[in-house]
Design a protein around this motif. Sequence first.
Motif, PDB file in Angstrom:
ATOM      1  N   GLU A  61       0.828  -1.161  -0.013  1.00  0.00           N
ATOM      2  CA  GLU A  61      -0.041   0.036  -0.044  1.00  0.00           C
ATOM      3  C   GLU A  61       0.834   1.161   0.118  1.00  0.00           C
ATOM      4  OE1 GLU A  61      -0.579  -2.656   1.597  1.00  0.00           O
ATOM      5  OE2 GLU A  61      -2.923  -2.898   1.743  1.00  0.00           O
ATOM      6  N   ASP A  62       2.319   1.066   0.391  1.00  0.00           N
ATOM      7  CA  ASP A  62       2.886   2.146   0.583  1.00  0.00           C
ATOM      8  C   ASP A  62       3.971   2.614  -0.426  1.00  0.00           C
ATOM      9  OD1 ASP A  62       1.697   2.938   2.962  1.00  0.00           O
ATOM     10  OD2 ASP A  62       3.252   1.979   4.019  1.00  0.00           O
ATOM     11  N   ALA A  63       4.079   1.388  -1.251  1.00  0.00           N
ATOM     12  CA  ALA A  63       5.056   1.345  -2.500  1.00  0.00           C
ATOM     13  C   ALA A  63       4.836   2.513  -3.476  1.00  0.00           C
ATOM     14  CB  ALA A  63       5.000   0.071  -2.968  1.00  0.00           C
ATOM     15  N   ARG A  64       6.000   2.907  -4.061  1.00  0.00           N
ATOM     16  CA  ARG A  64       5.763   3.909  -5.046  1.00  0.00           C
ATOM     17  C   ARG A  64       6.062   3.471  -6.486  1.00  0.00           C
ATOM     18  NH1 ARG A  64       9.859   8.860  -3.960  1.00  0.00           N
ATOM     19  NH2 ARG A  64       8.480   9.567  -5.781  1.00  0.00           N
ATOM     20  N   VAL A  65       6.393   2.041  -6.506  1.00  0.00           N
ATOM     21  CA  VAL A  65       6.410   1.397  -7.591  1.00  0.00           C
ATOM     22  C   VAL A  65       5.833  -0.096  -7.300  1.00  0.00           C
ATOM     23  CG1 VAL A  65       7.973   0.091  -9.192  1.00  0.00           C
ATOM     24  CG2 VAL A  65       8.572   2.263  -8.416  1.00  0.00           C
ATOM     25  N   VAL A  66       4.854  -0.582  -7.869  1.00  0.00           N
ATOM     26  CA  VAL A  66       4.155  -1.894  -7.612  1.00  0.00           C
ATOM     27  C   VAL A  66       4.419  -2.923  -9.109  1.00  0.00           C
ATOM     28  CG1 VAL A  66       2.245  -3.256  -7.391  1.00  0.00           C
ATOM     29  CG2 VAL A  66       2.565  -1.137  -5.972  1.00  0.00           C
ATOM     30  N   VAL A  67       5.115  -3.873  -8.848  1.00  0.00           N
ATOM     31  CA  VAL A  67       5.200  -5.044 -10.105  1.00  0.00           C
ATOM     32  C   VAL A  67       4.160  -5.939  -9.686  1.00  0.00           C
ATOM     33  CG1 VAL A  67       6.480  -6.228 -11.475  1.00  0.00           C
ATOM     34  CG2 VAL A  67       7.481  -4.162 -10.131  1.00  0.00           C
ATOM     35  N   ALA A  68       3.019  -5.938 -10.710  1.00  0.00           N
ATOM     36  CA  ALA A  68       2.186  -6.825 -10.236  1.00  0.00           C
ATOM     37  C   ALA A  68       1.743  -8.039 -11.408  1.00  0.00           C
ATOM     38  CB  ALA A  68       0.820  -6.218 -10.026  1.00  0.00           C
ATOM     39  N   GLY A  69       1.363  -9.223 -10.997  1.00  0.00           N
ATOM     40  CA  GLY A  69       1.389 -10.410 -11.890  1.00  0.00           C
ATOM     41  C   GLY A  69      -0.097 -10.985 -11.967  1.00  0.00           C
ATOM     42  N   GLY A  70      -0.388 -11.393 -12.966  1.00  0.00           N
ATOM     43  CA  GLY A  70      -1.973 -11.967 -13.039  1.00  0.00           C
ATOM     44  C   GLY A  70      -1.703 -13.560 -13.532  1.00  0.00           C
ATOM     45  N   ARG A  71      -2.875 -13.958 -13.902  1.00  0.00           N
ATOM     46  CA  ARG A  71      -3.119 -15.317 -14.315  1.00  0.00           C
ATOM     47  C   ARG A  71      -2.263 -15.576 -15.623  1.00  0.00           C
ATOM     48  NH1 ARG A  71      -8.397 -17.669 -13.771  1.00  0.00           N
ATOM     49  NH2 ARG A  71      -9.365 -15.826 -14.627  1.00  0.00           N
ATOM     50  N   GLY A  72      -1.968 -14.616 -16.176  1.00  0.00           N
ATOM     51  CA  GLY A  72      -1.022 -14.810 -17.848  1.00  0.00           C
ATOM     52  C   GLY A  72       0.346 -15.204 -17.134  1.00  0.00           C
ATOM     53  N   LEU A  73       0.901 -15.174 -16.383  1.00  0.00           N
ATOM     54  CA  LEU A  73       2.256 -15.632 -15.818  1.00  0.00           C
ATOM     55  C   LEU A  73       2.232 -17.156 -15.595  1.00  0.00           C
ATOM     56  CD1 LEU A  73       3.210 -13.258 -12.763  1.00  0.00           C
ATOM     57  CD2 LEU A  73       3.754 -13.142 -15.267  1.00  0.00           C
ATOM     58  N   GLY A  74       1.135 -17.823 -15.749  1.00  0.00           N
ATOM     59  CA  GLY A  74       0.785 -19.164 -15.652  1.00  0.00           C
ATOM     60  C   GLY A  74       1.353 -19.988 -14.289  1.00  0.00           C
ATOM     61  N   GLY A  75       1.810 -19.509 -13.411  1.00  0.00           N
ATOM     62  CA  GLY A  75       2.064 -20.321 -12.082  1.00  0.00           C
ATOM     63  C   GLY A  75       2.947 -19.378 -11.096  1.00  0.00           C
ATOM     64  N   PRO A  76       3.322 -20.027 -10.031  1.00  0.00           N
ATOM     65  CA  PRO A  76       3.842 -19.251  -9.036  1.00  0.00           C
ATOM     66  C   PRO A  76       5.365 -18.833  -9.297  1.00  0.00           C
ATOM     67  CG  PRO A  76       3.696 -21.516  -8.157  1.00  0.00           C
ATOM     68  CD  PRO A  76       2.987 -21.480  -9.504  1.00  0.00           C
ATOM     69  N   GLU A  77       5.978 -19.869  -9.853  1.00  0.00           N
ATOM     70  CA  GLU A  77       7.594 -19.465 -10.313  1.00  0.00           C
ATOM     71  C   GLU A  77       7.998 -18.119 -10.710  1.00  0.00           C
ATOM     72  OE1 GLU A  77      10.498 -20.921  -9.679  1.00  0.00           O
ATOM     73  OE2 GLU A  77       8.961 -22.063  -8.327  1.00  0.00           O
ATOM     74  N   PRO A  78       7.147 -17.639 -12.044  1.00  0.00           N
ATOM     75  CA  PRO A  78       7.498 -16.239 -12.521  1.00  0.00           C
ATOM     76  C   PRO A  78       7.476 -14.998 -11.470  1.00  0.00           C
ATOM     77  CG  PRO A  78       6.045 -17.403 -13.738  1.00  0.00           C
ATOM     78  CD  PRO A  78       5.946 -18.144 -12.682  1.00  0.00           C
ATOM     79  N   PHE A  79       6.537 -15.229 -10.229  1.00  0.00           N
ATOM     80  CA  PHE A  79       6.613 -14.197  -9.115  1.00  0.00           C
ATOM     81  C   PHE A  79       8.213 -14.000  -8.758  1.00  0.00           C
ATOM     82  CE2 PHE A  79       2.032 -14.513  -9.766  1.00  0.00           C
ATOM     83  CZ  PHE A  79       1.520 -13.280  -9.335  1.00  0.00           C
ATOM     84  N   LYS A  80       8.797 -14.754  -8.859  1.00  0.00           N
ATOM     85  CA  LYS A  80      10.498 -14.502  -8.247  1.00  0.00           C
ATOM     86  C   LYS A  80      10.825 -13.626  -9.077  1.00  0.00           C
ATOM     87  CE  LYS A  80      11.475 -18.626  -5.799  1.00  0.00           C
ATOM     88  NZ  LYS A  80      10.484 -20.206  -6.439  1.00  0.00           N
ATOM     89  N   ASP A  81      10.749 -13.627 -10.279  1.00  0.00           N
ATOM     90  CA  ASP A  81      11.407 -12.689 -11.302  1.00  0.00           C
ATOM     91  C   ASP A  81      10.604 -11.135 -10.989  1.00  0.00           C
ATOM     92  OD1 ASP A  81      12.687 -14.726 -12.640  1.00  0.00           O
ATOM     93  OD2 ASP A  81      11.024 -15.306 -14.009  1.00  0.00           O
ATOM     94  N   LEU A  82       9.305 -11.238 -10.851  1.00  0.00           N
ATOM     95  CA  LEU A  82       8.442 -10.034 -10.495  1.00  0.00           C
ATOM     96  C   LEU A  82       9.255  -9.411  -9.166  1.00  0.00           C
ATOM     97  CD1 LEU A  82       6.603 -10.809 -12.645  1.00  0.00           C
ATOM     98  CD2 LEU A  82       4.863 -10.170 -11.147  1.00  0.00           C
ATOM     99  N   GLU A  83       9.373 -10.193  -8.354  1.00  0.00           N
ATOM    100  CA  GLU A  83      10.238  -9.713  -6.965  1.00  0.00           C
ATOM    101  C   GLU A  83      11.492  -9.247  -7.346  1.00  0.00           C
ATOM    102  OE1 GLU A  83      10.603 -13.046  -4.083  1.00  0.00           O
ATOM    103  OE2 GLU A  83       8.207 -13.241  -4.089  1.00  0.00           O
ATOM    104  N   GLU A  84      12.124  -9.845  -8.161  1.00  0.00           N
ATOM    105  CA  GLU A  84      13.414  -9.160  -8.556  1.00  0.00           C
ATOM    106  C   GLU A  84      13.435  -7.915  -9.328  1.00  0.00           C
ATOM    107  OE1 GLU A  84      15.964 -11.281 -11.424  1.00  0.00           O
ATOM    108  OE2 GLU A  84      17.835 -10.169 -10.968  1.00  0.00           O
ATOM    109  N   LEU A  85      12.247  -7.783 -10.252  1.00  0.00           N
ATOM    110  CA  LEU A  85      12.146  -6.460 -10.711  1.00  0.00           C
ATOM    111  C   LEU A  85      11.715  -5.510  -9.786  1.00  0.00           C
ATOM    112  CD1 LEU A  85      11.959  -4.804 -13.091  1.00  0.00           C
ATOM    113  CD2 LEU A  85       9.830  -5.820 -13.592  1.00  0.00           C
TER     114      LEU A  85
END
Length: 327
Positions: A204-228
């Motif tokens: 809620e406080d972040a100035r940048v949010v990197v959000a993922g949806g169903r299009g990522l296809g699974g939990p694994e790619p969220f690690k890449d979102l975390e890195e970004l």
Amino acid sequence: MREILVYAASQGGELTKPALEALGTGRRLAGEAGVPLSAVVLGADTDGPARAAIACGAGKVYAARNPILANFQPDLYLRGLEAAAAASGADVLLFPGDGPGRELAGRLAHRLGAGAVTEVVGYRLDGGVPLWVRPVYGGKAMAVYAPARERVVVALRPKTQDPAVPDPSRQGEVVPLAFEVSEAEAVTRVVEKIQEALSGVRLEDARVVVAGGRGLGGPEPFKDLEELARILGGAVGASRAACDAGWVPPTLQVGQTGAIVAPDLYIAIGISGASQHLAGISGAKTVIAINKDPEAPIFKRANLGIVADYKTVLPALTAELKKLVGA
Ligand SMILES: Cc1cc2nc3c(=O)[nH]c(=O)nc-3n(C[C@H](O)[C@H](O)[C@H](O)COP(=O)(O)OP(=O)(O)OC[C@H]3O[C@@H](n4cnc5c(N)ncnc54)[C@H](O)[C@@H]3O)c2cc1C
């Protein structure tokens, strides 16, 4: 309108952000309508929050002070709010619209026989009477509510209002409230408090949010979102579809039934842009969407759209940004 009373919620002796927003709106409305602004503070120690509410523009602060109000307990808090409503005679009661505020607003309205409007994002004055604006149909339309009762309790959607700017030189009166309250009145009790583990910035406080949806296809790619997100100093968010699939915890959900965010930059990856999702990002300044479907509704909201498979865009984007920030 006779008087506005704001519930100045506090945590750890400080007013919460949604409370500052409610005070900001209360002050503006009181100024425009020429009516007094007062506030109510609740807790075991109300001195700090009362001073802060005065600094934010409340001329009078009703202080419901009692050791059993040390922790949020709606049944008990309601007694303090009822006492403040009776003492002040205010006909407009403004609440921060976070979880606790929304719960208290609805229940207080019921007890007072007042009208209730939640998720309010704005108001306009009609002959001195405030009309309340709130999104409906998942943000597809706006509805304007006129009060049908003498009193109205209004919960403001967080992140939609400019917060009050405190001025410690402001003067005001603190009115201690005499009211009876006992633990026995609580129909529920707090058994345990679990602090959620948080690494990095709060969504809620972040100035940048990197959000993922169903299009990522699974939990694994969220690690890449975390890195970004880490490179950009931001937080990870998700659509409800991704949360419902169990890929990420529900606390990451952005949208109508999730977190309302207002970052400078929102990057939506593999998110279609359903109205319920967009309801959570209406305050985002810049939206970048990565989606392989050029017809995806997210592109209508996006300032910059990349029509592509995220698998090709994300690694390249992350690598370039890494070079830029030297991560
Ligand atoms: C009462 C109610 C409340 C709701 N509240 C919320 C809420 O708070 N938050 C919320 O998010 N939703 C909420 N929803 C659900 C909402 O209606 C949508 O179902 C949900 O947002 C869809 O999530 P999504 O965009 O991840 O999935 P989808 O709609 O399935 O979209 C996935 C997208 O990914 C794209 N895609 C697929 N593969 C790739 C790829 N390889 N690269 C790039 N793009 C790709 C697709 O083109 C598609 O646009 C609510 C629904 C209801 C009824």
